[in-house]
Design a protein around this motif. Structure first.
Motif, PDB file in Angstrom:
ATOM      1  N   LEU A   1       0.822  -1.199   0.000  1.00 49.90           N
ATOM      2  CA  LEU A   1       0.000   0.000   0.000  1.00 49.90           C
ATOM      3  C   LEU A   1       0.859   1.254   0.000  1.00 49.90           C
ATOM      4  O   LEU A   1       2.003   1.227   0.474  1.00 49.90           O
ATOM      5  N   PRO A   2       0.333   2.375  -0.488  1.00 48.70           N
ATOM      6  CA  PRO A   2       1.001   3.658  -0.268  1.00 48.70           C
ATOM      7  C   PRO A   2       1.037   3.961   1.231  1.00 48.70           C
ATOM      8  O   PRO A   2       0.173   3.509   1.992  1.00 48.70           O
ATOM      9  N   VAL A   3       2.003   4.749   1.665  1.00 49.01           N
ATOM     10  CA  VAL A   3       2.168   5.033   3.088  1.00 49.01           C
ATOM     11  C   VAL A   3       0.914   5.686   3.668  1.00 49.01           C
ATOM     12  O   VAL A   3       0.477   5.334   4.767  1.00 49.01           O
ATOM     13  N   ILE A   4       0.324   6.611   2.940  1.00 46.72           N
ATOM     14  CA  ILE A   4      -0.831   7.324   3.495  1.00 46.72           C
ATOM     15  C   ILE A   4      -2.033   6.396   3.655  1.00 46.72           C
ATOM     16  O   ILE A   4      -2.802   6.506   4.620  1.00 46.72           O
ATOM     17  N   ASP A   5      -2.190   5.423   2.748  1.00 49.91           N
ATOM     18  CA  ASP A   5      -3.279   4.449   2.890  1.00 49.91           C
ATOM     19  C   ASP A   5      -3.029   3.536   4.088  1.00 49.91           C
ATOM     20  O   ASP A   5      -3.972   3.144   4.794  1.00 49.91           O
ATOM     21  N   ALA A   6      -1.755   3.210   4.317  1.00 46.30           N
ATOM     22  CA  ALA A   6      -1.416   2.397   5.486  1.00 46.30           C
ATOM     23  C   ALA A   6      -1.725   3.164   6.768  1.00 46.30           C
ATOM     24  O   ALA A   6      -2.287   2.614   7.729  1.00 46.30           O
ATOM     25  N   ALA A   7      -1.389   4.452   6.787  1.00 42.38           N
ATOM     26  CA  ALA A   7      -1.672   5.274   7.964  1.00 42.38           C
ATOM     27  C   ALA A   7      -3.178   5.378   8.205  1.00 42.38           C
ATOM     28  O   ALA A   7      -3.651   5.297   9.353  1.00 42.38           O
ATOM     29  N   GLU A   8      -3.954   5.546   7.126  1.00 40.90           N
ATOM     30  CA  GLU A   8      -5.396   5.610   7.284  1.00 40.90           C
ATOM     31  C   GLU A   8      -5.942   4.280   7.796  1.00 40.90           C
ATOM     32  O   GLU A   8      -6.867   4.239   8.617  1.00 40.90           O
ATOM     33  N   GLY A   9      -5.359   3.175   7.329  1.00 35.91           N
ATOM     34  CA  GLY A   9      -5.785   1.865   7.819  1.00 35.91           C
ATOM     35  C   GLY A   9      -5.529   1.714   9.309  1.00 35.91           C
ATOM     36  O   GLY A   9      -6.366   1.165  10.040  1.00 35.91           O
ATOM     37  N   VAL A  10      -4.382   2.228   9.785  1.00 34.92           N
ATOM     38  CA  VAL A  10      -4.078   2.190  11.217  1.00 34.92           C
ATOM     39  C   VAL A  10      -5.109   3.005  11.992  1.00 34.92           C
ATOM     40  O   VAL A  10      -5.638   2.563  13.024  1.00 34.92           O
ATOM     41  N   TYR A  11      -5.420   4.184  11.472  1.00 35.40           N
ATOM     42  CA  TYR A  11      -6.389   5.062  12.129  1.00 35.40           C
ATOM     43  C   TYR A  11      -7.772   4.401  12.196  1.00 35.40           C
ATOM     44  O   TYR A  11      -8.424   4.384  13.247  1.00 35.40           O
ATOM     45  N   ARG A  12      -8.218   3.832  11.099  1.00 34.96           N
ATOM     46  CA  ARG A  12      -9.543   3.218  11.063  1.00 34.96           C
ATOM     47  C   ARG A  12      -9.607   1.966  11.939  1.00 34.96           C
ATOM     48  O   ARG A  12     -10.623   1.714  12.606  1.00 34.96           O
ATOM     49  N   LEU A  13      -8.524   1.180  11.950  1.00 39.75           N
ATOM     50  CA  LEU A  13      -8.545  -0.053  12.735  1.00 39.75           C
ATOM     51  C   LEU A  13      -8.548   0.242  14.230  1.00 39.75           C
ATOM     52  O   LEU A  13      -9.282  -0.404  14.991  1.00 39.75           O
TER      53      LEU A  13
END
Length: 695
Positions: free
Chosen positions: A412-424
């Motif tokens: 994943l792109p870094v920003i999508d990974a960060a958003e995934g962390v936030y959502r999880l």
């Protein structure tokens, strides 16, 4: 100036301070927790407060009336296995009950699960010949030789604390009391806990476990309080020091040393008490409080302005049967570590970077990406304004760590990974709210969400969306929420006596005599803590169940029973049972198990000061704009100075409100309003705030 009160909450990452006075003025401070010596971080914070007043710490403390302190000393001792070396004396023939627990596997479908390591290894469990039967009769005399042999072994093995819990000792404590006398005579410096003092009630494993926890945590707490009081004495502090308890009350250091287990959830207990106070400013009686700190996330439910309590607590896998606030904790904080498991699934927590080394962006040696790193990458946190600019966050380090540990393994792109962390992490926290609401028979949509913790306001909107919670209350002091709750907590002592009777055989005289005995003890303790008689309040209750049931239900009762009180209690029990379990059986036989009494000493509370209306426009508070990531896209987001916002100001999302200690994220389609107490009310823009407050 001697009207200053200070609440201090020592957390896993930060130590929080709330300073208030009778004029309703408040100040917030945070310092990094010093885990090896918590009192050092505490005094660093006090020095920081004093410096802001152009005083040294000694001069400041001489003007402080009360300090209320929540400590993690006992909690950490149990969780890390660093408590006192503890021995256990119990009735001969029942040596293994403590470590057999209840003979049940807590996680029945996890074949890899093992119970926690025992607090007391078997070689330090000493059987003593004695026996009291279920009627309270002494049928086998205490064999003092067994006690003396145990004392000799304890002395030779360097034991620091001993717990004593005999069968049925809550009916006749004579054998335990004599054992305590023998131990005190031979080893006067040994910390000793008797179950007949700590928890004189039925259920042997729970009583054993609670008494052992008290002994195990007692010496570390006693050492800490001794050092802390010495520091305060050296600084000529003339005021009162109180310690927060797990039941939502406070007590003196003298009693905290003796009843150390009462502080095992000391810090988080301030949260629900603060929630009641802040919710009361808007006449909100049904609340769910959340506190997202650096290491953990705490959730608790308040129904009709009363916090949920339980006697089925657990610390580190060990049963704690004292009355405590029902706070559900999960490993979801700003320092929670994000990782990818062998199956390629994203995980957030429960492991935490803690205070040392902390998130990667702190630049203190952390290498594992955390929730705080994700918040920074998403634009929710200003790298140059963290803690008011005290810490400069490193964006590039956070980006590199998120890329290496999360984004690359998941493709994943870094920003999508960060958003995934936030959502999880938001989903994990929403699940914790379901535990305290849905699983207890409450609909979260009928409650307001009260938000706390330095990281809580960044995540509250998304948590509320997960559960369709209509209204969010964010106190101005949300970043030091538990410290605020400590300042409004009363002194409180809980007492219990087992009294097993079939309903038809109950004697009101017997019940009233036991209540009177507990009341005298509670009043004596409160008077010793400098509480005047007119400020003492007594609350009583009975544990009742249907005959043949295993679990009982606590039902409030008059302190002195008379007339048709029993009939009213029975009706109340059926109603409470129906609410908890979905059914009641009015014709079934009942029985009483325990009598409970709380002695409460009312303390002076900080005054919540309303402010004048300042209008709705907030353009003057605009600090600037920055890119923030919402729902898969970057938005040009206004950033406001939270400290400049006042009564009546309205902000539509998306927006960010920054203060030195926290940041509030207003999601798209949400509206935030500042109330008369300069707290924030946030809600879905499609709904009317007036309707929500009146519903």
């Amino acid at each position: 100036m001697k009207d200053i009160r200070v609440g201090i909450d020592v957390g896993g990452t930060f130590t929080d301070f709330l300073v208030t006075n009778e004029r309703g003025e408040t100040s917030i401070y945070k310092t990094a927790t010093t885990p090896s010596k918590p009192e050092e971080g505490l005094f660093i914070g006090l020095s920081k407060i004093a410096a802001d007043l152009d005083l040294n710490v000694e001069e400041f403390l001489r003007n402080v009336e009360t300090i209320v302190h929540g400590t993690t000393i006992t909690t950490n001792a149990v969780l890390t296995g660093s408590g006192a070396k503890t021995a256990f004396l119990t009735t001969k023939g029942f040596r293994d009950i403590l470590n057999m627990r209840r003979g049940l596997k807590e996680r029945q479908f996890d074949f890899k699960y093992s119970p926690p390591p025992p607090i007391v290894p078997r070689h330090l469990i000493f059987p003593v010949e004695e026996r009291v039967n279920a009627d309270g009769d002494r049928v086998i005399a205490l064999e003092e030789g067994d006690v003396e042999r145990a004392i000799a072994a304890i002395e030779s093995q360097g034991v620091e604390a001993v717990a004593v819990s005999y069968l049925w000792s809550f009916l006749d404590p004579t054998h335990e009391q004599r054992t305590g006398e023998l131990i005190a005579k031979a080893l006067p410096d040994l910390y000793c806990s008797l179950s007949s003092e700590i928890l004189p009630q039925i259920r042997v494993y729970e009583r054993h476990s609670t008494t052992v926890l008290n002994a195990y945590a007692g010496p570390p707490l006693a050492r800490y309080l001794t050092d802390l009081e010495a520091r305060f004495k050296q600084a000529e502090f003339p005021g009162v020091l109180l310690i927060m308890q797990s039941n939502g009350g406070v007590l003196s250091p003298r009693l905290a040393r003796r009843f150390a287990a009462n502080t095992l959830l000391s810090g988080p207990a301030g949260g629900p008490m603060a929630g009641i106070a802040y919710g009361g400013t808007q006449d909100l009686a049904n609340l769910i409080t959340i506190d997202m700190g650096g290491t953990s996330f705490d959730a608790s439910l308040i129904h009709k302005s009363r916090p949920s309590t339980t006697i089925e607590g657990e610390v580190g896998g060990h049963r704690l049967a004292l009355p405590i606030l029902d706070i559900h904790t999960v490993g979801a904080g700003g320092g929670s570590i994000a990782s990818v498991d062998p199956g390629g699934m994203l995980q957030v927590g429960p492991g935490s970077a803690g205070a040392e080394p902390g998130p990667v962006c702190y630049g203190q040696g952390g290498t594992e990406p955390t929730v705080t790193d994700a918040d920074l990458l998403l634009g929710y946190i200003d790298a140059g304004f963290f803690l008011g600019g005290e810490i400069e966050l490193d964006y590039s380090r956070a980006e590199a760590a998120m890329g290496e540990k999360v984004a690359e393994p998941m493709g994943l792109p870094v920003i999508d990974a960060a958003e995934g962390v936030y959502r999880l992490v938001n989903a994990n926290m929403a699940a914790a709210l379901r535990v305290v609401s849905v699983e207890k028979g409450y609909d979260p949509r009928e409650f307001a969400l009260v938000v706390a913790g330095g990281a809580g306001p960044l995540h509250a909107g998304m948590i509320a969306q997960e559960l369709d919670i209509p209204l969010i209350l964010i106190p101005r002091e949300s970043s030091v929420f538990c410290a605020a709750g400590m300042l409004i907590s009363d002194l409180k002592h809980d007492y219990v006596r087992t009294f097993t009777r079939e309903w038809k055989k109950i004697s009101l005289e017997d019940i009233n005599a036991i209540f009177a005995m507990m009341r005298r003890e509670g009043e004596q303790n409160l008077i010793a803590e400098r509480i005047s008689e007119e400020r003492i309040r007594i609350e009583a209750s009975l544990d009742i169940r249907y005959v043949g049931q295993f679990n009982e239900v606590e039902v409030g009762a008059p302190v002195s029973l008379a007339g048709d009180d029993l009939e009213q209690l029975a009706q109340r029990f059926h109603k409470v049972h129906d609410g908890l379990y979905g059914y009641s059986m009015p014709g079934a036989e009942l029985e009483v198990i325990n009598l409970r009494l709380s002695a409460i000493g009312e303390t002076d509370k900080p005054r919540l000061k309303p402010h004048p209306l300042e209008g709705t426009g907030v353009s003057f508070a605009l600090k600037g704009r920055r890119k923030a990531f919402f729902a898969g896209t970057w938005c040009d987001t206004p950033v406001y100075d939270s400290d400049k916002c006042g009564y009546g100001h309205v902000i539509d999302g998306p927006a960010l409100l920054e203060s030195p200690n926290s940041t509030i994220l207003v999601p798209p389609n949400y509206t935030l309003v500042c109330d008369a107490y300069r707290n924030y009310l946030m809600h879905d823009s499609a709904r009317s705030l007036e309707d929500l407050l009146n519903s």
